[in-house]
Design a protein around this motif. Structure first.
Motif, short mmCIF file in Angstrom:
data_model
loop_
_atom_site.label_atom_id
_atom_site.label_comp_id
_atom_site.label_asym_id
_atom_site.label_seq_id
_atom_site.Cartn_x
_atom_site.Cartn_y
_atom_site.Cartn_z
N TYR A 48 -1.58 12.59 2.17
CA TYR A 48 -2.24 13.24 1.03
C TYR A 48 -3.05 12.22 0.23
O TYR A 48 -4.20 12.47 -0.14
N ALA A 49 -2.44 11.08 -0.06
CA ALA A 49 -3.11 10.05 -0.86
C ALA A 49 -4.37 9.54 -0.17
O ALA A 49 -5.41 9.38 -0.81
N ILE A 50 -4.27 9.28 1.12
CA ILE A 50 -5.44 8.79 1.86
C ILE A 50 -6.55 9.83 1.83
O ILE A 50 -7.70 9.51 1.56
N GLU A 51 -6.20 11.07 2.08
CA GLU A 51 -7.20 12.14 2.12
C GLU A 51 -7.85 12.39 0.75
O GLU A 51 -9.05 12.64 0.66
N ASN A 52 -7.06 12.29 -0.33
CA ASN A 52 -7.55 12.68 -1.64
C ASN A 52 -7.96 11.53 -2.56
O ASN A 52 -8.71 11.75 -3.51
N PHE A 53 -7.44 10.32 -2.33
CA PHE A 53 -7.76 9.20 -3.21
C PHE A 53 -8.79 8.25 -2.62
O PHE A 53 -9.69 7.81 -3.30
N ILE A 110 -8.75 4.08 3.47
CA ILE A 110 -7.45 3.43 3.65
C ILE A 110 -6.96 3.71 5.07
O ILE A 110 -7.06 4.82 5.56
N ARG A 111 -6.39 2.70 5.69
CA ARG A 111 -5.86 2.82 7.05
C ARG A 111 -4.34 2.83 7.02
O ARG A 111 -3.73 2.10 6.24
N THR A 112 -3.74 3.65 7.86
CA THR A 112 -2.28 3.77 7.87
C THR A 112 -1.59 2.47 8.28
O THR A 112 -0.45 2.24 7.88
N TRP A 163 0.84 -1.20 0.00
CA TRP A 163 0.00 0.00 0.00
C TRP A 163 0.88 1.26 0.00
O TRP A 163 0.59 2.21 -0.70
N LYS A 164 1.94 1.22 0.79
CA LYS A 164 2.84 2.36 0.87
C LYS A 164 3.43 2.67 -0.51
O LYS A 164 3.44 3.83 -0.94
N ASP A 165 3.93 1.64 -1.20
CA ASP A 165 4.50 1.82 -2.54
C ASP A 165 3.47 2.44 -3.49
O ASP A 165 3.78 3.38 -4.22
N ALA A 166 2.27 1.90 -3.45
CA ALA A 166 1.22 2.36 -4.36
C ALA A 166 0.88 3.84 -4.12
O ALA A 166 0.82 4.64 -5.06
N LEU A 167 0.69 4.21 -2.87
CA LEU A 167 0.29 5.58 -2.56
C LEU A 167 1.40 6.58 -2.88
O LEU A 167 1.15 7.63 -3.49
N GLY A 173 1.68 12.08 -10.08
CA GLY A 173 0.84 13.25 -10.34
C GLY A 173 1.46 14.55 -9.88
O GLY A 173 0.89 15.62 -10.10
N ALA A 174 2.63 14.48 -9.26
CA ALA A 174 3.30 15.67 -8.71
C ALA A 174 2.32 16.48 -7.86
O ALA A 174 2.24 17.70 -7.97
N PHE A 175 1.57 15.77 -7.02
CA PHE A 175 0.58 16.42 -6.18
C PHE A 175 1.20 17.20 -5.03
O PHE A 175 0.60 18.13 -4.52
N LEU A 176 2.40 16.80 -4.61
CA LEU A 176 3.10 17.49 -3.54
C LEU A 176 4.51 17.84 -4.01
O LEU A 176 5.01 17.27 -4.98
N ASP A 177 5.14 18.72 -3.30
CA ASP A 177 6.53 19.10 -3.57
C ASP A 177 7.42 17.87 -3.46
O ASP A 177 7.18 16.98 -2.66
N GLU A 178 8.48 17.83 -4.25
CA GLU A 178 9.42 16.71 -4.22
C GLU A 178 10.05 16.52 -2.84
O GLU A 178 10.48 15.43 -2.50
N GLU A 179 10.10 17.58 -2.07
CA GLU A 179 10.71 17.52 -0.74
C GLU A 179 9.78 16.96 0.33
O GLU A 179 10.18 16.77 1.47
N ALA A 180 8.53 16.67 -0.03
CA ALA A 180 7.57 16.14 0.94
C ALA A 180 8.03 14.78 1.44
O ALA A 180 8.62 13.99 0.70
N THR A 181 7.76 14.51 2.70
CA THR A 181 8.16 13.23 3.28
C THR A 181 7.21 12.12 2.83
O THR A 181 6.11 12.40 2.32
N GLU A 182 7.62 10.89 3.05
CA GLU A 182 6.76 9.75 2.71
C GLU A 182 5.45 9.81 3.50
O GLU A 182 4.39 9.52 2.97
N ASP A 183 5.53 10.19 4.77
CA ASP A 183 4.32 10.29 5.60
C ASP A 183 3.36 11.35 5.06
O ASP A 183 2.14 11.16 5.08
N GLU A 184 3.90 12.47 4.59
CA GLU A 184 3.06 13.52 4.01
C GLU A 184 2.40 13.03 2.72
O GLU A 184 1.23 13.32 2.46
N LYS A 185 3.14 12.28 1.91
CA LYS A 185 2.58 11.74 0.67
C LYS A 185 1.48 10.73 0.96
O LYS A 185 0.44 10.72 0.29
N ILE A 186 1.72 9.88 1.94
CA ILE A 186 0.71 8.89 2.32
C ILE A 186 -0.55 9.59 2.84
O ILE A 186 -1.67 9.24 2.45
#
Length: 161
Positions: free
Chosen positions: A116-121, A125-127, A90-94, A101-114
């Motif tokens: 974002y994905a949970i909130e928007n996709f 999904i559970r962490t 799940w982590k890889d996929a998110l 999609g370049a939805f967040l800045d490249e400097e965003a952490t993995e936790d921030e990306k996850i």
């Protein structure tokens, strides 16, 4: 009539993707298959660097072009190991979807990306699922959601700025 035909073609395409990806146990997909799907949906078919980003994925590997494009387009991090024949979590996929999609800045952490994905996709999904293998059907649904969000992206600033 055209809408009906378009919907049937879309359903057939998605069914083909899901059934084609569900060739491993329990419907899981491999990272190579996943990156192929992402590259196709986001139009990432070309790459610049001819020298392999990953030492374990040589020029003769069937996923070489897929991985090179994914690394060129910042979908995967060439500094981290990648197993194209391993199952996607799940982590890889998110993370790869947020990167594609370049939805967040490249400097965003993995936790921030996850987050974002949970909130928007998919808020269901559970962490605690992050290290679990994702099934092809669910991965495809997330891919479709992310691609639609990317295709319909709006910007906060005017284009003139």
């Amino acid at each position: 009539m055209r809408k009906l035909i378009a919907m049937l073609l879309l359903a057939a395409t998605l069914l083909g993707l899901v059934s084609g990806c569900a060739n491993t146990e329990n419907g899981a997909i491999t990272m190579g298959q996943w990156l192929s799907m992402i590259n196709q949906e986001f139009g990432m078919s070309s790459y610049v660097q001819e020298e392999p980003y990953f030492s374990n994925i040589g020029v003769n590997d069937p996923y070489f072009g897929v991985v090179q494009a994914a690394a060129d387009w910042n979908v995967v991090d060439p500094e981290k190991p990648l197993d194209v024949y391993g199952k996607v979590t799940w982590k890889d996929a998110l993370i790869t979807l947020v990167n594609a999609g370049a939805f967040l800045d490249e400097e965003a952490t993995e936790d921030e990306k996850i987050a974002y994905a949970i909130e928007n996709f998919d808020p269901s999904i559970r962490t605690y699922w992050m290290n679990r293998t994702i099934k092809g059907a669910k991965a495809t649904a997330l891919l479709v959601t992310a691609q639609n969000k990317w295709a319909n992206k709006t910007y906060d600033k005017n284009i003139e700025e």
